[in-house]
Enzyme design. Structure first.
Site, short mmCIF file in Angstrom:
data_model
loop_
_atom_site.label_atom_id
_atom_site.label_comp_id
_atom_site.label_asym_id
_atom_site.label_seq_id
_atom_site.Cartn_x
_atom_site.Cartn_y
_atom_site.Cartn_z
N LYS A 192 -15.27 27.35 70.58
CA LYS A 192 -14.48 27.13 71.80
C LYS A 192 -13.90 25.73 71.78
O LYS A 192 -14.60 24.73 71.97
CB LYS A 192 -15.32 27.30 73.08
CG LYS A 192 -14.38 27.41 74.28
CD LYS A 192 -14.96 27.01 75.60
CE LYS A 192 -14.82 25.59 75.98
NZ LYS A 192 -13.45 25.06 76.12
N GLY A 245 -19.37 16.51 73.26
CA GLY A 245 -18.65 16.27 74.51
C GLY A 245 -19.43 15.28 75.35
O GLY A 245 -20.25 14.51 74.83
N SER A 246 -19.23 15.33 76.66
CA SER A 246 -19.87 14.36 77.54
C SER A 246 -21.36 14.69 77.72
O SER A 246 -21.76 15.84 77.57
CB SER A 246 -19.18 14.39 78.90
OG SER A 246 -19.33 15.69 79.45
N GLY A 250 -23.38 18.22 78.13
CA GLY A 250 -24.50 18.45 77.20
C GLY A 250 -25.74 18.90 77.95
O GLY A 250 -26.44 19.84 77.56
N GLU A 268 -23.94 16.22 70.74
CA GLU A 268 -23.34 14.95 70.28
C GLU A 268 -22.50 14.45 71.44
O GLU A 268 -21.45 15.03 71.74
CB GLU A 268 -22.44 15.20 69.07
CG GLU A 268 -23.12 15.86 67.89
CD GLU A 268 -24.11 14.95 67.20
OE1 GLU A 268 -24.04 13.73 67.41
OE2 GLU A 268 -24.96 15.47 66.48
P1 NDP Z 1 -16.49 17.52 78.03
O1 NDP Z 1 -17.96 17.37 78.01
O2 NDP Z 1 -15.79 17.52 79.32
O3 NDP Z 1 -16.05 18.86 77.29
C1 NDP Z 1 -16.50 19.18 76.01
C2 NDP Z 1 -16.42 20.69 75.83
O4 NDP Z 1 -17.31 21.31 76.77
C3 NDP Z 1 -15.04 21.25 76.11
O5 NDP Z 1 -14.79 22.31 75.22
C4 NDP Z 1 -15.17 21.73 77.54
O6 NDP Z 1 -14.27 22.75 77.88
C5 NDP Z 1 -16.59 22.24 77.58
N1 NDP Z 1 -17.12 22.27 78.94
C6 NDP Z 1 -16.72 21.53 80.01
N2 NDP Z 1 -17.41 21.89 81.11
C7 NDP Z 1 -18.26 22.87 80.73
C8 NDP Z 1 -19.22 23.65 81.43
N3 NDP Z 1 -19.45 23.51 82.73
N4 NDP Z 1 -19.92 24.58 80.72
C9 NDP Z 1 -19.69 24.76 79.40
N5 NDP Z 1 -18.78 24.08 78.71
C10 NDP Z 1 -18.08 23.12 79.36
O7 NDP Z 1 -15.94 16.37 77.06
P2 NDP Z 1 -14.43 16.04 76.73
O8 NDP Z 1 -13.73 17.22 76.15
O9 NDP Z 1 -13.86 15.36 77.91
O10 NDP Z 1 -14.61 15.01 75.51
C11 NDP Z 1 -14.95 13.71 75.70
C12 NDP Z 1 -16.44 13.48 75.49
O11 NDP Z 1 -16.82 13.89 74.18
C13 NDP Z 1 -16.78 12.01 75.58
O12 NDP Z 1 -17.95 11.83 76.31
C14 NDP Z 1 -17.01 11.65 74.12
O13 NDP Z 1 -17.80 10.52 73.94
C15 NDP Z 1 -17.63 12.88 73.57
N6 NDP Z 1 -17.53 12.91 72.11
C16 NDP Z 1 -18.67 12.71 71.37
C17 NDP Z 1 -18.61 12.68 69.98
C18 NDP Z 1 -19.85 12.52 69.14
O14 NDP Z 1 -19.80 12.84 67.94
N7 NDP Z 1 -20.97 12.06 69.68
C19 NDP Z 1 -17.34 12.82 69.27
C20 NDP Z 1 -16.21 13.05 70.13
C21 NDP Z 1 -16.32 13.07 71.51
P3 NDP Z 1 -12.89 22.44 78.67
O15 NDP Z 1 -12.44 21.09 78.28
O16 NDP Z 1 -11.99 23.47 78.17
O17 NDP Z 1 -13.18 22.57 80.11
#
Ligand code: NDP
Length: 500
Positions: A192, A245-246, A250, A268
């Protein structure tokens, strides 16, 4: 980049680009079962690029069923590892063959400079998939030490169906960090992508089929987190969620797993990387240049961005002057221009978030000494100038929270111990950097810094051979390196009695 590749070249290539915009399930592009779509926006113009299938629970069910069927049939998991290698290497080649197309999709969808998409994101993704393909037929299982009356095998098996949920900042690269090891280990995957940047993930699914990946082994479900993401997290037939992601989301995946089938989850997450410049750094200009790139690269939308500059008070003015000088060369421009070094912020929400933090910094009393404004507003897109706050206190929001934009918080220190304490003083622990010519001091600080990666006299160096991931709320589990494969494998013990 060759001189022939100009803004006009990429503009005209972009005009003739066609977008794959449906889900990819069981080897075919299909619309969402509800028929719903969402707008996919170009952040450099604010205009709609295409409408993408908005997958929901029933689409996720179909994708997981396809992945399960492919896994159980053994069309991938039972192949000799060298056969999986052949397919993954070919998959990587296909990605390289479509370099310009994929780079354009990434840039149009996400706003990063085309030069970076072409030189970093797309080649890096291909290299990652190839690296895991090439590794997988060289890994051995174990025979445990027993007496002669037994033979104990410790073997590694794929987990089954892996759900990969990825963010928008390096859309294809983050997907590749999951796909490489998960597929190499013999799993099937439902990917996804983030709703802001689904286009490369959707496109590579058919390249994978062309490379020989059997239908059902890689499925892609574009859609929103609350719907498609949550459905994967709660699915009873998904064996593992690999998430980037965030940390807030997570934690939701940990909850989903606890409330469903106890699937394995790896996270991550974000960071607030301290970049520590000691007064005795060998080359202060080099340290300052790296600090500027460390926060302004990819518009600051980098999990390990050096968003906190911790600098010895005695050299702060000199370092800051150099960072501003480099910042002048990184002003935002059209992402399709090969000369652009800094592109657009991913969407209007993220722009609001970044500008909100700039306001918060001013209100908390930090000194805005560079930038702080939106840029290129006539374009209709979302651009922020490189921004620096000086006189930041460690407890301010701009020093504690992940901004995910080109905003540097500068904190001065007077001793090594103070620098390390401030460095460790957030909920995050993804990465850290130390600049000093004193090897003892460097090792001492590196040991004390609670971060998954510590750079010494460099910033953001590394390659696919080393693990990447966080301490504390930056998550757990590691992407990259051979260790990442362990996330997608079960250990099985087979104890054979050799006595008559
Ligand atoms: P988010 O946590 O908002 O989203 C990440 C993914 O999770 C997206 O595909 C998103 O879908 C999905 N998601 C969002 N809400 C939900 C939910 N309620 N239930 C299930 N899935 C959900 O992060 P961002 O996309 O804003 O990315 C930025 C973040 O990623 C930053 O915190 C960054 O530091 C982190 N990151 C970490 C890395 C690492 O290797 N440690 C590398 C790169 C980024 P959708 O967006 O479609 O709603």
């Amino acid at each position: 980049m060759s001189a022939a590749l100009s803004l006009d070249t990429f503009k005209s290539k972009a005009q003739s680009l066609s977008f794959r915009n449906q889900a990819f399930i069981d080897g075919k592009y299909v619309p969402a079962l509800s028929g719903r779509t969402f707008d996919c926006i170009n952040p450099a113009t604010g205009k709609v690029l295409t409408q993408v299938a908005a997958c929901d629970k029933e689409d996720v069910d179909a994708a997981v069923a396809s992945a399960r069927k492919a896994f159980e049939a053994g069309v991938w998991s039972d192949l000799h590892p060298s056969q999986r290698k052949r397919v993954l290497v070919k998959f990587a080649d296909k990605i390289r063959e479509h370099l310009d197309e994929l780079a354009l999709l990434e840039t149009l969808d996400m706003g990063k400079p085309i030069g970076d998409s072409r030189a970093i994101d797309i080649p890096g993704s291909a290299k990652c998939i190839q690296w895991y393909g090439e590794a997988i037929d060289k890994l051995y299982d174990e025979v445990a030490p027993t007496d002669p009356g037994a033979l104990a095998l410790v073997t590694r098996e794929p987990l089954g169906v892996v759900a990969a949920v990825v963010p928008w900042n390096f859309p294809l690269m983050m997907a590749a960090w999951k796909l490489g090891p998960a597929l190499a280990a013999g799993n099937t995957v439902v990917l996804k992508p983030a709703e802001q940047s689904p286009l490369t993930a959707i496109r590579i699914a058919e390249l994978a089929i062309e490379a020989g990946l059997p239908a059902g082994v890689l499925n892609v479900v574009p859609g929103f987190g609350e719907t498609a993401g949550q459905a994967l997290g709660r699915h009873m037939d998904v064996d593992c969620v690999t998430f980037t992601g965030s940390h807030e989301v997570g934690k939701l995946f940990l909850k989903y797993a606890g409330e469903s089938n106890m699937k394995r989850v790896s996270c991550e997450c974000g960071g607030k990387t301290p970049n520590i410049i000691m007064a005795d750094a060998h080359d202060l200009d080099a340290a300052a240049t790296a600090a500027a790139w460390g926060i302004f690269f990819n518009q600051g939308e980098v999990c390990n961005a050096g968003s906190r500059l911790l600098v010895d008070r005695r050299v702060k003015d000199r370092v800051l002057a150099k960072i501003k000088e480099v910042g002048d060369t990184l002003q935002p421009g059209d992402p399709l221009d090969p000369k652009t070094k800094m592109g657009a912020i991913v969407d209007a929400n993220q722009l609001k978030r970044v500008m909100g933090y700039i306001d918060a910094g001013k209100k908390e009393g930090a000194a805005l000494v560079y930038g702080g404004n939106q840029a290129n507003e006539k374009s209709g897109g979302y651009f922020v100038a490189p921004t620096i706050f000086d006189a930041v206190k460690p407890q301010m929001r701009i020093a504690q929270e992940e901004i995910f934009g080109p905003v540097l918080s500068v904190i001065s220190f007077d001793s090594e111990d103070e620098a390390v304490a401030i460095g460790n003083g957030t909920i995050y622990g993804l990465a850290a950097a130390v600049w000093t010519r004193d090897i003892t001091k460097a090792h001492r600080a590196a040991r004390k810094l609670r971060a998954g990666t510590v750079w010494v006299n460099c910033f953001d160096h590394g390659d696919i051979s080393v693990p990447f991931g966080g301490y504390k709320q930056s998550g757990f589990g590691r992407d990259k390196s051979l260790h990442a494969i362990e996330k997608y494998q079960q250990l099985k013990t087979t104890w054979v009695n050799l006595k008559d």
